[in-house]
Design a protein around this motif. Structure first.
Motif, mmCIF file in Angstrom:
data_model
loop_
_atom_site.group_PDB
_atom_site.id
_atom_site.type_symbol
_atom_site.label_atom_id
_atom_site.label_comp_id
_atom_site.label_asym_id
_atom_site.label_seq_id
_atom_site.Cartn_x
_atom_site.Cartn_y
_atom_site.Cartn_z
ATOM 1 N N GLY A 196 -76.543 13.241 14.760
ATOM 2 C CA GLY A 196 -76.896 13.973 15.970
ATOM 3 C C GLY A 196 -76.039 14.501 16.191
ATOM 4 N N ALA A 197 -74.737 14.118 16.313
ATOM 5 C CA ALA A 197 -73.800 15.307 17.517
ATOM 6 C C ALA A 197 -73.429 15.962 16.079
ATOM 7 C CB ALA A 197 -73.417 14.296 18.331
ATOM 8 N N ALA A 198 -73.290 15.650 14.831
ATOM 9 C CA ALA A 198 -72.225 16.661 14.017
ATOM 10 C C ALA A 198 -72.492 18.178 14.550
ATOM 11 C CB ALA A 198 -72.806 15.861 12.572
ATOM 12 N N ARG A 199 -71.533 18.781 13.720
ATOM 13 C CA ARG A 199 -71.924 20.782 13.585
ATOM 14 C C ARG A 199 -72.361 20.619 11.975
ATOM 15 N NH1 ARG A 199 -67.310 24.768 14.730
ATOM 16 N NH2 ARG A 199 -68.731 25.633 13.837
ATOM 17 N N HIS A 200 -73.719 21.372 12.279
ATOM 18 C CA HIS A 200 -74.354 21.984 10.522
ATOM 19 C C HIS A 200 -73.190 23.012 10.331
ATOM 20 C CE1 HIS A 200 -78.159 18.845 10.975
ATOM 21 N NE2 HIS A 200 -77.397 18.668 11.946
ATOM 22 N N PHE A 201 -73.241 23.131 8.584
ATOM 23 C CA PHE A 201 -73.258 23.955 8.193
ATOM 24 C C PHE A 201 -73.458 24.357 7.140
ATOM 25 C CE2 PHE A 201 -69.202 22.165 10.578
ATOM 26 C CZ PHE A 201 -68.469 23.166 11.102
ATOM 27 N N VAL A 202 -74.209 25.185 7.070
ATOM 28 C CA VAL A 202 -75.377 25.536 6.044
ATOM 29 C C VAL A 202 -74.866 26.815 5.234
ATOM 30 C CG1 VAL A 202 -77.439 26.629 5.261
ATOM 31 C CG2 VAL A 202 -76.949 25.042 6.875
ATOM 32 N N SER A 203 -74.441 26.940 3.907
ATOM 33 C CA SER A 203 -74.264 27.715 3.470
ATOM 34 C C SER A 203 -75.332 29.034 2.471
ATOM 35 C CB SER A 203 -73.373 27.777 2.157
ATOM 36 O OG SER A 203 -71.399 26.587 3.253
ATOM 37 N N SER A 204 -75.149 29.710 1.778
ATOM 38 C CA SER A 204 -76.089 30.583 1.364
ATOM 39 C C SER A 204 -76.940 29.986 0.729
ATOM 40 C CB SER A 204 -75.778 32.120 0.767
ATOM 41 O OG SER A 204 -76.661 32.898 -0.146
ATOM 42 N N PHE A 205 -77.702 29.568 -0.500
ATOM 43 C CA PHE A 205 -77.914 28.575 -1.642
ATOM 44 C C PHE A 205 -78.119 29.368 -2.460
ATOM 45 C CE2 PHE A 205 -80.343 26.087 2.067
ATOM 46 C CZ PHE A 205 -79.730 25.414 1.655
ATOM 47 N N ASP A 206 -78.097 31.293 -2.928
ATOM 48 C CA ASP A 206 -77.709 31.467 -4.273
ATOM 49 C C ASP A 206 -76.464 32.008 -4.410
ATOM 50 O OD1 ASP A 206 -79.245 34.121 -5.609
ATOM 51 O OD2 ASP A 206 -78.033 35.296 -4.539
ATOM 52 N N ARG A 207 -77.287 31.343 -5.809
ATOM 53 C CA ARG A 207 -75.994 31.360 -6.724
ATOM 54 C C ARG A 207 -76.276 32.637 -7.567
ATOM 55 N NH1 ARG A 207 -74.931 26.084 -8.870
ATOM 56 N NH2 ARG A 207 -73.571 27.386 -9.924
ATOM 57 N N PRO A 208 -75.343 33.843 -7.363
ATOM 58 C CA PRO A 208 -75.380 34.569 -8.319
ATOM 59 C C PRO A 208 -75.523 35.328 -9.853
ATOM 60 C CG PRO A 208 -73.976 35.044 -6.379
ATOM 61 C CD PRO A 208 -74.757 33.976 -6.716
ATOM 62 N N ASN A 209 -74.618 33.967 -10.010
ATOM 63 C CA ASN A 209 -74.915 33.818 -11.468
ATOM 64 C C ASN A 209 -75.220 33.653 -12.772
ATOM 65 O OD1 ASN A 209 -73.569 31.607 -9.986
ATOM 66 N ND2 ASN A 209 -72.409 30.293 -12.166
ATOM 67 N N ILE A 210 -76.131 32.632 -11.940
ATOM 68 C CA ILE A 210 -77.280 32.046 -12.867
ATOM 69 C C ILE A 210 -79.105 32.603 -12.835
ATOM 70 C CG2 ILE A 210 -79.058 29.940 -12.589
ATOM 71 C CD1 ILE A 210 -77.126 28.262 -10.945
ATOM 72 N N GLN A 211 -78.999 32.920 -14.174
ATOM 73 C CA GLN A 211 -79.850 33.859 -14.478
ATOM 74 C C GLN A 211 -81.735 32.837 -14.724
ATOM 75 O OE1 GLN A 211 -81.568 35.438 -18.429
ATOM 76 N NE2 GLN A 211 -80.245 37.426 -17.771
ATOM 77 N N TYR A 212 -82.125 32.981 -13.716
ATOM 78 C CA TYR A 212 -83.350 32.406 -13.754
ATOM 79 C C TYR A 212 -84.822 32.620 -14.242
ATOM 80 C CZ TYR A 212 -81.068 29.798 -9.339
ATOM 81 O OH TYR A 212 -80.430 29.687 -8.619
ATOM 82 N N ARG A 213 -84.907 32.149 -15.280
ATOM 83 C CA ARG A 213 -86.437 32.518 -16.049
ATOM 84 C C ARG A 213 -86.948 31.698 -16.777
ATOM 85 N NH1 ARG A 213 -82.476 34.242 -21.053
ATOM 86 N NH2 ARG A 213 -84.018 34.069 -21.883
ATOM 87 N N ILE A 214 -88.723 31.631 -16.025
ATOM 88 C CA ILE A 214 -89.617 30.950 -16.688
ATOM 89 C C ILE A 214 -90.887 31.212 -17.216
ATOM 90 C CG2 ILE A 214 -91.410 29.295 -15.604
ATOM 91 C CD1 ILE A 214 -89.886 29.496 -12.732
ATOM 92 N N VAL A 215 -91.181 30.398 -18.513
ATOM 93 C CA VAL A 215 -91.285 31.342 -19.550
ATOM 94 C C VAL A 215 -92.953 30.320 -19.716
ATOM 95 C CG1 VAL A 215 -89.653 32.554 -20.727
ATOM 96 C CG2 VAL A 215 -90.039 30.340 -21.825
ATOM 97 N N PRO A 216 -94.086 31.362 -20.493
ATOM 98 C CA PRO A 216 -95.262 30.588 -20.683
ATOM 99 C C PRO A 216 -94.731 29.717 -22.001
ATOM 100 C CG PRO A 216 -95.887 33.143 -20.538
ATOM 101 C CD PRO A 216 -93.622 32.721 -20.863
ATOM 102 N N LYS A 217 -95.174 28.534 -21.852
ATOM 103 C CA LYS A 217 -95.365 27.863 -23.165
ATOM 104 C C LYS A 217 -96.034 27.839 -24.366
ATOM 105 C CE LYS A 217 -94.186 22.945 -21.680
ATOM 106 N NZ LYS A 217 -93.717 21.197 -20.727
ATOM 107 N N ASP A 218 -95.293 27.711 -25.811
ATOM 108 C CA ASP A 218 -95.874 27.729 -26.649
ATOM 109 C C ASP A 218 -94.169 27.192 -28.323
ATOM 110 O OD1 ASP A 218 -96.776 28.962 -28.482
ATOM 111 O OD2 ASP A 218 -96.298 31.387 -28.401
ATOM 112 N N ARG A 219 -94.915 26.253 -28.251
ATOM 113 C CA ARG A 219 -94.510 25.175 -29.442
ATOM 114 C C ARG A 219 -93.031 25.328 -28.155
ATOM 115 N NH1 ARG A 219 -94.994 27.416 -35.264
ATOM 116 N NH2 ARG A 219 -93.231 25.898 -35.687
#
Length: 615
Positions: A196-219
């Motif tokens: 409860g007394a801890a300091r919170h450190f929240v960095s950016s969640f962005d991973r700019p080197n990762i390319q995200y792709r979601i494709v329709p499933k077809d075989r």
């Protein structure tokens, strides 16, 4: 942050032991907090440098840093990596025999260890607690802290016991670390671990080197093979390392066999395999180049392999947290990497059905549905996927990242209200007029006016909606049903996944609600493939032969030691050596990732490789 941390003992350790000149992001402030005796809760993406946030304070503070790590199988590699840097590290777990355990315990009590790794279940034993009380603990680091969350995808009951650390050692600082957590999960971690007394450190969640792709499933098997061959080198025998996630053990085995049959070196990993087989496969994946691990989500937590170039999902993840955690195992070294997901109607039906038949009360199922709903929204968005992914974790992004499929090949948003009404009306008429419910396949056949045995048997050609869907093809109708499920305008019931209307369906049928849908582009643009990852991607052509010579030397050294290649040197360090071509130990010492221990051990050999390549 204070001048002492950025210029004092912590920075000296960073340079001397780890071979880096400066801290990244919030590292300096986190380290300052823990060195000074404060508690910290750290959210930092995979590859962001979390381990330094407890390793450096452990080396600066008197005593031994005790690290709670959830995976016994990975402790050896973590300890090996530290030993290569000259750090005195050890672990205590069930893999040690009696004499080995006693040797580690003696070293800890004598103050001869900088870091000691323990599994969370180990701390539940009286012997482990008494051991820690006999020595001097510099800090407690709780890695993969999201495991404490009972709503999380990696829940570990043993983590719930870790609140006792503060009770028994109130003056010892604690640092809890995770790569993914929403604000709610972060609050739960703090509450359950008594931070409860801890300091919170929240960095950016962005991973700019990762390319995200979601494709329709077809075989999907064919789609996966094409991805590996055309973008990750498995068509020419020098492929990238990667992870393929499947939902079931059977699909893991089938997919791994399919890849091997097609010339891709692949290994299976799931909880049904004997423990020695799992351990051997994981060890090979960490130590060898170019292997593909096909696994259930039982694999991956804490994986330190920096050169995983792709993470592929052949089944829909259950939550955005799970998806982010799993895709984050790609590209830890900062090089371009791919997060690829094949997603279809059957995935949505299956996940909805699993939730409906799951154990737990209504609140539990409601929570699971909320997690799935957020994942479906990410899959169906027509906006920048990176912006939507980050928004889930409370982080704003302007969109237009240029490194996700919706930015590279923008889909069209279309008014699917009429199409939605046709599907919903078919489900309604089946229920009202016939007292029947069917899955998506039969509904689509009715809309297309097909003459099948099942249509004739149930006389569905007599329904007024029979044949009203000739304006769309079968795949398009399946996409409509999928998106209605994703938007909560349809749901599924029973083990066969039959379609059922929801409360929200009435607004669409009564024309009180418009339904916007995503229309997939015909094919991914070539821009997606233009980012093909390569360890030498940012090197001048003249430096590539030296880089490859350094990699070959590193491979021989790693094989001789029986350790992963990245423990010798990371690709990023070898790229810097190839580009700068040092001719002396003093010059080599200035390169990022070359600390004192590695300079002494490998310096002359590296200079020999550089000299042999010419200038």
């Amino acid at each position: 942050m204070t001048t002492e941390t950025t210029t004092g003992p912590a920075l000296d350790v960073l340079r001397r032991v780890f071979g880096y000149d400066t801290f990244r992001g919030a590292q300096a402030e986190i380290i300052e907090t823990v060195v000074a005796g404060g508690d910290a809760l750290v959210l930092m993406p995979t590859g962001g440098g979390k381990s330094l946030c407890y390793q450096i304070p452990a080396l600066v503070r008197p005593g031994t840093g005790v690290v709670i790590s959830p995976l016994i199988a990975l402790m050896q590699d973590q300890v090996d990596a530290l030993a290569a840097l000259g750090v005195r590290a050890a672990f205590l777990n069930s893999t040690l025999d009696g004499e080995q355990r006693r040797a580690v315990e003696r070293a800890f009590v004598a103050g001869e260890l900088d870091l000691l790794y323990l599994a969370p279940e180990g701390l539940r034993t009286r012997a482990a607690v008494e051991l820690l009380e006999r020595g001097r603990v510099a800090l407690f680091a709780i890695d993969e802290a999201h495991c404490v969350s009972q709503w999380g995808h990696d829940f570990r009951p043993d983590y719930l016991e870790l609140s006792m650390l503060h009770e028994r050692w109130p003056d010892v600082p604690r640092i809890a670390l995770t790569a993914t957590a929403t604000a709610a999960t972060r609050a739960e971690i703090a509450q359950r671990l008594d931070l409860g007394a801890a300091r919170h450190f929240v960095s950016s969640f962005d991973r700019p080197n990762i390319q995200y792709r979601i494709v329709p499933k077809d075989r999907p098997d064919r789609q996966l093979l094409e991805l590996l061959r055309t973008e990750h080198g498995h068509g020419d025998g020098a492929g990238d390392a990667g992870i393929v996630y499947c939902l079931s053990r059977a699909s893991v085995e089938k997919t791994a066999a399919m890849l091997v049959e097609n010339g891709v070196p692949a290994l299976p990993y799931h909880a049904g395999l004997p423990a020695p087989v799992r351990a051997a496969n994981q060890a090979r994946f960490l130590r060898e180049d170019g292997l593909v691990m096909v696994a259930t989500i039982a694999f991956g937590m804490g994986i330190d392999k920096p050169d995983v170039r792709f993470v592929a999902h052949l089944d829909l993840p259950k939550s955005v947290e799970g998806y982010y955690q799993e895709t984050g195992r790609a590209g830890r070294d900062g090089l371009p990497s791919t997060a690829w997901l094949a997603y279809g109607l059957a995935d949505v039906v299956q996940q909805r059905r699993l939730i409906e038949t799951s154990d737990g009360d209504a609140a539990h199922r409601r929570n699971l549905n909320q997690h799935l709903g957020a994942m479906l929204a990410l899959c169906e968005t027509v906006e920048c996927r990176r912006a939507q992914l980050l928004a889930y974790f409370g982080e704003r992004h302007p969109g237009g990242c240029g490194a996700c499929d919706t930015c590279l090949a923008p889909p069209e948003a279309w008014d699917g209200t009429v199409a939605a009404q046709k599907v919903l009306s078919t489900v309604l008429r089946l229920a009202r007029e016939r007292g029947q419910s069917f899955g998506a396949g039969q509904v689509v056949d009715i809309l297309l006016g097909r003459d099948t045995e099942k249509i004739r048997r149930f006389r569905h050609q007599e329904l007024s909606v029979y044949g009203v869907g000739a304006d769309l093809a079968e795949g398009e109708w399946r996409a409509v049903v999928r998106q209605l499920l994703a938007q909560g305008l349809l749901t599924v019931e029973g083990e066969h996944g039959t379609l059922v209307l929801t409360e929200a369906s009435g607004d669409v049928l009564a024309r009180r609600r418009e339904v916007r849908m995503r229309h997939e582009p015909e094919r991914a643009t070539r821009a997606a493939r233009a980012r093909k990852a390569s360890p030498a991607a940012d090197l001048a052509d003249a430096d590539v032969p030296l880089f490859e010579a350094l990699r070959a030397w590193r491979a021989g050294e790693a094989k001789e030691q029986g350790k992963p290649a990245y423990i010798v040197f990371a690709d990023a360090t070898l790229r810097s050596i190839a580009a700068q071509r040092p001719v002396s130990l003093d010059q080599l010492a200035t390169i990022s990732g070359v600390g004192e221990s590695k300079l002494e051990r490998y310096g002359e050999a590296v200079l020999a490789v550089v000299g042999g390549a010419g200038t």
